[in-house]
Write an enzyme that holds these catalytic residues in place. Structure first.
Site, PDB file in Angstrom:
ATOM      1  N   ARG A   1     -26.038  63.200 -35.318  1.00 54.80           N
ATOM      2  CA  ARG A   1     -27.363  63.546 -35.846  1.00 54.80           C
ATOM      3  C   ARG A   1     -27.258  64.665 -36.884  1.00 54.80           C
ATOM      4  O   ARG A   1     -27.883  64.594 -37.958  1.00 54.80           O
ATOM      5  CB  ARG A   1     -28.274  63.962 -34.694  1.00 54.80           C
ATOM      6  CG  ARG A   1     -28.472  62.862 -33.672  1.00 54.80           C
ATOM      7  CD  ARG A   1     -28.989  63.391 -32.341  1.00 54.80           C
ATOM      8  NE  ARG A   1     -30.342  63.923 -32.466  1.00 54.80           N
ATOM      9  CZ  ARG A   1     -30.931  64.644 -31.522  1.00 54.80           C
ATOM     10  NH1 ARG A   1     -30.280  64.970 -30.411  1.00 54.80           N
ATOM     11  NH2 ARG A   1     -32.179  65.078 -31.699  1.00 54.80           N
TER      12      ARG A   1
ATOM     13  N   LEU B   1     -24.026  61.817 -23.394  1.00 49.66           N
ATOM     14  CA  LEU B   1     -24.938  61.334 -24.429  1.00 49.66           C
ATOM     15  C   LEU B   1     -26.204  62.177 -24.375  1.00 49.66           C
ATOM     16  O   LEU B   1     -26.612  62.650 -23.308  1.00 49.66           O
ATOM     17  CB  LEU B   1     -25.316  59.871 -24.198  1.00 49.66           C
ATOM     18  CG  LEU B   1     -24.203  58.819 -24.258  1.00 49.66           C
ATOM     19  CD1 LEU B   1     -24.777  57.436 -23.978  1.00 49.66           C
ATOM     20  CD2 LEU B   1     -23.491  58.836 -25.595  1.00 49.66           C
ATOM     21  N   ASP B   2     -26.835  62.347 -25.533  1.00 51.04           N
ATOM     22  CA  ASP B   2     -28.120  63.026 -25.562  1.00 51.04           C
ATOM     23  C   ASP B   2     -29.133  62.246 -24.717  1.00 51.04           C
ATOM     24  O   ASP B   2     -28.994  61.034 -24.511  1.00 51.04           O
ATOM     25  CB  ASP B   2     -28.654  63.125 -26.994  1.00 51.04           C
ATOM     26  CG  ASP B   2     -27.777  63.990 -27.889  1.00 51.04           C
ATOM     27  OD1 ASP B   2     -27.043  64.831 -27.346  1.00 51.04           O
ATOM     28  OD2 ASP B   2     -27.846  63.813 -29.122  1.00 51.04           O
ATOM     29  N   LYS B   3     -30.174  62.931 -24.281  1.00 52.52           N
ATOM     30  CA  LYS B   3     -31.201  62.319 -23.432  1.00 52.52           C
ATOM     31  C   LYS B   3     -31.747  61.036 -24.047  1.00 52.52           C
ATOM     32  O   LYS B   3     -31.892  60.020 -23.356  1.00 52.52           O
ATOM     33  CB  LYS B   3     -32.333  63.318 -23.205  1.00 52.52           C
ATOM     34  CG  LYS B   3     -33.527  62.739 -22.455  1.00 52.52           C
ATOM     35  CD  LYS B   3     -34.659  63.749 -22.353  1.00 52.52           C
ATOM     36  CE  LYS B   3     -35.896  63.131 -21.710  1.00 52.52           C
ATOM     37  NZ  LYS B   3     -37.029  64.082 -21.650  1.00 52.52           N
TER      38      LYS B   3
END
Length: 316
Positions: free
Chosen positions: A243, A110-112
């Site tokens: 995104r 997962l992204d930060k």
């Protein structure tokens, strides 16, 4: 003079919770603002990976041994030393495939600033089983996202991008940036467009010729004013896929610092409204379907209460 050793935070202090753990799987709820794995920029022991290793090291050693199996009938006429060698070889192979890995293996990321469910494999057999499911697109990852029109011009598609509606077979290649807000709740559609690093800035991704195949399923949950709450299920697993695909439609995730033009409400939220709500997979041992769910975080719930109250019934 002695050098002091920093006391690193534990799982609870870092806001990490374990949703499920057995010999084969480790399912974690990752908080936003945390890097999953160490990089050259993050070597201070503060990643989710570091915290998990400390947590596992502090646990009691697992009492697991390879199963005792009957000899292969073909071994019966072999000399005893050969039979013993064959038993040890089989035992070593079982330990390699079924025994705990030295460290659990991340099978996706997962992204930060995205919170939610992350899966790790604890044995080589489980890792292989999960990798095959990701390759076959049978693992279902479900995210919650709040979007509204407002993505930057550089996010516009540079290759063909389509939106397909399975309920009526309609396929759109051109659409207004507000078209999601015009869709009725429960409407589903599929975004299809190749993704790759933006040649102008490799920290972001765009729909571009020569990119990797990328498909994202979307279901509309609720609208309020110009905002929409979406359930998003990436079919493929490209970098920044959700995104970048939504931004290519002119729809930016609220709070996204890269794929959205800043708005006052973003400052209140402080991060992107993207949460990995659930993960559905098949367990290695018996192939049973298991679903793991991470509740929506307190900061996202508070933001919804203030800016999108119509969405709250959809997230409880």
């Amino acid at each position: 003079m002695a050098t002091s050793i920093p006391i690193l935070p534990n799982m609870e202090e870092m806001g990490i919770t374990i949703l499920y753990q057995d010999h084969y799987l480790l399912i974690v709820n990752k908080p936003a603002g945390m890097v999953i794995h160490p990089t050259y920029k993050h070597t201070d022991g503060g990643t989710m990976w570091d915290a998990l290793l400390r947590h596992l090291a502090a646990q009691e050693p697992e009492q697991w041994n390879p199963p005792e199996l009957a000899d292969d009938p073909a071994w019966a006429r072999a000399p005893l030393e050969i039979q013993n060698m064959l038993r040890e070889r089989r035992r070593a192979q079982i330990l390699q495939e079924e025994g705990l890995l030295p460290r659990p293996c991340l099978v996706h990321r997962l992204d930060k600033d995205t919170s939610g469910v992350v899966a790790l494999a604890r044995t080589e057999s489980s890792r292989t089983h999960l990798v095959h499911q990701f390759h076959d697109h049978t693992i279902v990852k479900s995210y919650l996202a709040v979007v509204e029109p407002g993505s930057p011009d550089w996010t516009r598609p540079r290759a063909p991008l389509s939106v397909a509606f399975p309920h009526n077979g309609q396929v759109l290649a051109h659409f207004p940036t507000s078209f999601i807000q015009e869709l009725a709740p429960d409407t589903e559609f599929l975004i299809d467009g190749p993704l790759w690093r933006d040649p102008d800035d490799r920290r972001r991704c765009v729909v571009i010729e020569g990119g990797q195949e990328a498909r994202t399923q979307v279901r509309v949950l609720a609208h309020e004013a110009s905002r929409s709450l979406l359930e998003v299920r990436p079919v493929t697993g490209r970098t920044h896929q959700i995104r970048a695909h939504l931004a290519a439609l002119g729809q930016a995730i609220v709070g996204d610092p890269v794929y959205r033009e800043p708005q006052p409400s973003d400052l209140v939220l402080g991060r992107q409204f993207l949460h990995a709500r659930s993960l559905t997979l098949r367990h290695y041992v018996d192939n049973r379907v298991m679903t793991f769910t991470a509740p929506l975080t307190a900061d996202l719930l508070a933001w919804l209460e203030r800016y999108f109250p119509a969405a709250q019934p959809c997230v409880v």
